[in-house]
Design an enzyme around this catalytic site. Structure first.
Site, PDB file in Angstrom:
ATOM      1  N   ASP A  35      32.799  56.689  31.447  1.00 21.38           N
ATOM      2  CA  ASP A  35      32.361  56.555  32.836  1.00 21.38           C
ATOM      3  C   ASP A  35      33.114  55.357  33.422  1.00 21.38           C
ATOM      4  O   ASP A  35      33.407  54.387  32.720  1.00 21.38           O
ATOM      5  CB  ASP A  35      30.843  56.370  32.966  1.00 21.38           C
ATOM      6  CG  ASP A  35      30.383  56.592  34.419  1.00 21.38           C
ATOM      7  OD1 ASP A  35      31.262  56.740  35.313  1.00 21.38           O
ATOM      8  OD2 ASP A  35      29.166  56.611  34.676  1.00 21.38           O
TER       9      ASP A  35
HETATM   10  C1  NOJ Z   1      30.478  56.513  38.183  1.00 26.47           C
HETATM   11  C2  NOJ Z   1      29.417  57.566  38.025  1.00 26.47           C
HETATM   12  O1  NOJ Z   1      28.428  57.109  37.133  1.00 26.47           O
HETATM   13  C3  NOJ Z   1      29.985  58.885  37.527  1.00 26.47           C
HETATM   14  O2  NOJ Z   1      28.965  59.853  37.511  1.00 26.47           O
HETATM   15  C4  NOJ Z   1      31.140  59.325  38.387  1.00 26.47           C
HETATM   16  O3  NOJ Z   1      31.634  60.574  37.949  1.00 26.47           O
HETATM   17  C5  NOJ Z   1      32.213  58.248  38.332  1.00 26.47           C
HETATM   18  N1  NOJ Z   1      31.659  56.997  38.863  1.00 26.47           N
HETATM   19  C6  NOJ Z   1      33.477  58.616  39.104  1.00 26.47           C
HETATM   20  O4  NOJ Z   1      33.250  58.553  40.459  1.00 26.47           O
END
Ligand code: NOJ
Length: 750
Positions: free
Chosen positions: A270
């Site tokens: 993530d």
């Molecule tokens: C952080 C988020 O937790 C995740 O779900 C998302 O896909 C990513 N950012 C990319 O934007």
């Protein structure tokens, strides 16, 4: 296999914070095996990756900046024609761009309980990602599952029930990947709150301390279904699990995901989640949005022996195999082609196709849940002559904008009608700037238009000659005494990054009461990014009907008008328990920390007793139970037949019971019913969802519904044996219309 480490883990996690839970190390990282659906993709990937230099392999595993707004871009290997990947969000459609559709949110699809519609949503949404050149669609979301009703991202998932979530994640994944994009189920695991979701000024992210049994029986369940559906990538989570960060957690990535579940795809970081070079050994395959620890260092790590080259080869192979699995070698646009920065001159890449329109409208209709309908207030028997409309949620916000601006720090995102953000700790409960069709941030996107409730009602009025009054700003509006019906629109917003402040707000409740005090036929419509309590007014005699309208996407108003006027029928059911009081939920709020404690601990001591599992066990009467929803017709359940097969000693996926039941439409109109099956397993919650089917029935029509239940559906996770076991004992199967309306049941022994 029995392992003292694992037993210790389970005991420690149950023991709570006094003795900190810990996550054992599981090494080495299993190599992708390329079995089953992966066979051809692996053969092709191995061949290509064989030709990559070490640097090229490393480039495939990390992010680089590119000339587009994709959330992430991998490196490329132009020498061998490998174009790299654009990775992008997600839930409601392609984010941060134009000329795409805004689909119903996952929570809304969860409320539809409709596998086919969810597959179609996944398919058509996937086609739009492909048209825009997005290789990896960063969804579906199975975590948070919804441990705390205040969770800011619960609406990104289908349901707090792992079975419902798992079934709909699987449908979405198959849909996305049939469309030719790589699906990404997220966030593995325990990402149950936004509070302390990431380390912040010397305070670690919260540690979700989850015992092994709870992990398997609740939080991991939808991920298992996702892997079985062929999901090609998994995102590890920001938080810690048993005190090790999700993206450094070898127990979860190597042990659970890649060994126990034999996952052959790749694990994706993530965005900027804590990780080190050691994470490569722990099972992490790709780092985003930039190189992070991997960057140049992974090459050095191979040189100094701290990461083996075969691990890097495995990482690259898993990623390239996902690309082949979804046929992206055969026909795929240039990565990021339709994802240019909207504020710069850019080409119009229209990703929308006419075939998606009915799926979006049907999906919007299907996730509305009718919870109160006194004396058949709805559908309108004859077209009302005078309608009076109230509430900030009835119309579009003043400005259309993209959600990207919202994330970049603007205080509101009018296109989504999101609440105005105050300080980082505060997020308004209701978005008073206009109607909401989505929650905020990663899963939000910009719709081509919003069919808003007031607009759709006006359109209808123009056709049938009715009269519409509206006052969307007053707290105590005047009501024309000749009104046939008063419609009050309120909402409850939620967003990534913040947990909610509460489950209802005084302004909205006061508005409902003020209108109800003057209008004998008051209908309340709530757009809700999660659980929204109704007890402040639900028993008011003038509140004749109430609709939980969730987050319908762009066709919101049109869907609602069809339902109000009886051109469509309500068929949604609550994918969570709607309680009478906040205190009925335990756990309720996100875990906090003692002042100055840099190490927040979140002990999931309630185990699997979340939502209806807890309400049933603790005998708490909810306002509206899990699985509840009214229809314009009535259904009767009959003729339960249960056939139990011999249990297997090894295969949890074999059919253990075949259950048949008949559903009859006993009312006056055609309608759809979601038949639900629950199982009572020894030493477990009183009942757990293990089957559901949605059927459409004409007036008077009956259908036999069949549920095929696997051995897994009756098993419990044995922490000592480290496997699913079928206990001997007494089991009950229930079939009916909701978790508390189960007219059919049969008990048998195993
Ligand atoms: C952080 C988020 O937790 C995740 O779900 C998302 O896909 C990513 N950012 C990319 O934007």
């Amino acid at each position: 296999m029995w392992s003292p480490g694992i037993l210790l883990l389970a005991l420690q996690a149950i023991g709570g914070a006094a003795e900190l839970a810990s996550s054992p190390e599981v090494l080495p990282s299993p190599k992708g095996s390329g079995k089953g659906i992966w066979k051809t993709a692996y053969a092709k990937a191995q061949k290509l990756v064989d030709e990559f230099t070490l640097e090229e392999k490393v480039n495939v595993t990390r992010g680089f900046t590119a000339d587009n707004v994709c959330a992430g871009n991998t490196g490329t290997v132009p020498r061998l024609g490998w174009p790299g990947l654009c990775l992008h969000d997600a839930g409601n459609g392609v984010r941060a761009t134009d000329l795409v559709n805004s689909y119903p949110s996952a929570l809304h699809s969860g409320a539809s309980w409709d596998k086919n519609l969810t597959y179609q949503r996944g398919l058509y949404m996937g086609k739009e990602f492909k048209a825009k050149g997005v290789n990896v669609l960063l969804g579906p979301n199975a975590g948070p599952l919804g441990r705390t009703p205040l969770g800011g991202r619960n609406w990104e998932g289908f349901s707090v029930d792992p079975y419902l979530s798992g079934q709909l994640c699987a449908e979405s994944i198959i849909g996305h990947q049939d469309a030719g994009v790589i699906a990404n189920v997220k966030h593995l695991i325990g990402n149950e709150q936004e509070t302390f979701r990431r380390p912040y000024f010397g305070v670690e992210a919260a540690s979700s301390n989850i015992d092994d049994k709870t992990l398997h029986e609740l939080y991991l369940w939808p991920f298992v279904d996702s892997v079985r559906a062929g999901v090609a990538s998994v995102m590890c989570s920001y938080n810690r699990i048993n005190n090790t960060y999700g993206c450094e957690n070898s127990k979860l990535m190597n042990g659970v995901l890649k060994s126990e579940l034999s996952f052959d795809g790749f694990v994706l970081l993530d965005w900027n989640a804590p990780h080190t070079l050691e994470s490569a050994n722990a099972g992490l395959d790709m780092v985003m949005p930039q190189g992070g620890s991997f960057g140049e260092n992974l090459t050095q790590a191979v040189a100094n022996g701290s990461v083996s080259e075969s691990r890097v080869t495995d990482m690259a192979t898993r990623i390239v195999a996902a690309w082949y699995l979804t046929d992206q070698d055969i026909d795929f646009p240039v990565p990021g082609i339709g994802m240019q920065n909207l504020t710069l001159p850019h080409k119009q890449v229209d990703a929308r196709i006419p075939e998606s329109r009915p799926v979006i409208l049907e999906g919007a209709i299907a996730g509305h849940v009718l919870v109160k309908n006194e004396n058949n207030t709805l559908p309108f028997r004859k077209n009302p002559k005078m309608l009076s409309v109230f509430g900030y949620d009835a119309t579009v916000p003043a400005t259309k904008n993209t959600d990207k601006l919202f994330e970049l720090g603007y205080t509101s995102s009018p296109a989504m009608g999101q609440a105005v953000l105050g300080t980082e700790e505060h997020f308004d409960q209701a978005a008073k700037g206009g109607t909401i069709v989505s929650g905020g941030r990663a899963a939000a996107n910009s719709p081509p238009y919003i069919s808003d409730p007031l607009g759709a009602l006006q359109h209808r009025a123009a056709k049938d000659g009715s009269w519409v009054n509206w006052d969307l700003t007053s707290f105590d509006p005047g009501v024309n005494a000749a009104s046939d019906v008063c419609l009050v629109f309120i909402n409850a917003i939620a967003t990534e990054g913040w947990d909610r402040d509460g489950l209802h707000d005084d302004f909205s409740d006061g508005l409902v009461l003020n209108v109800a005090s003057k209008c004998a036929n008051t209908i309340v419509i709530i757009h809700a990014a999660g659980i929204r309590l109704v007890d402040q007014w639900i028993e008011h005699p003038n509140v004749t009907a109430t609709i939980i309208a969730h987050l319908p996407g762009q066709d919101s108003g049109q869907a609602l008008v069809k339902l109000l006027y009886g051109e469509a029928s309500f068929s949604g059911k609550l994918p969570y328990t709607l309680a009478k009081n906040e205190t009925d939920y335990d756990p309720y709020g996100p875990c906090g920390r003692a002042p100055d404690d840099p190490n927040p601990q979140c002990d999931f001591t309630e185990g699997v007793y979340v939502d209806y599992r807890a309400f049933d066990a603790r005998k708490i009467t909810p306002r509206y139970e899990f699985g509840f929803g009214l229809s314009y017709t009535t259904f009767e359940y009959s003729s339960l037949a249960v056939k139990v097969e011999r249990a297997s000693t090894s295969d949890i996926w074999q059919t253990l019971a075949t259950v048949k039941a008949t559903v009859t439409n006993t009312g006056a109109v055609r309608g759809e019913e979601v038949a639900q099956l629950y199982v009572a397993i020894p030493n477990s919650p009183p009942k757990q969802l293990r089957g559901f089917e949605k059927v459409v029935l004409d007036k008077g029509e009956a259908a036999e519904i069949q549920f095929d239940l696997t051995q897994r559906d009756f098993s419990v996770w044995d922490v000592v044996q480290q496997q699913w076991v079928l206990q001997s004992g007494n089991y009950t199967i229930f079939v009916g219309a909701s978790s508390r309306d189960l007219p059919l049941s049969e008990t048998f022994d195993v």
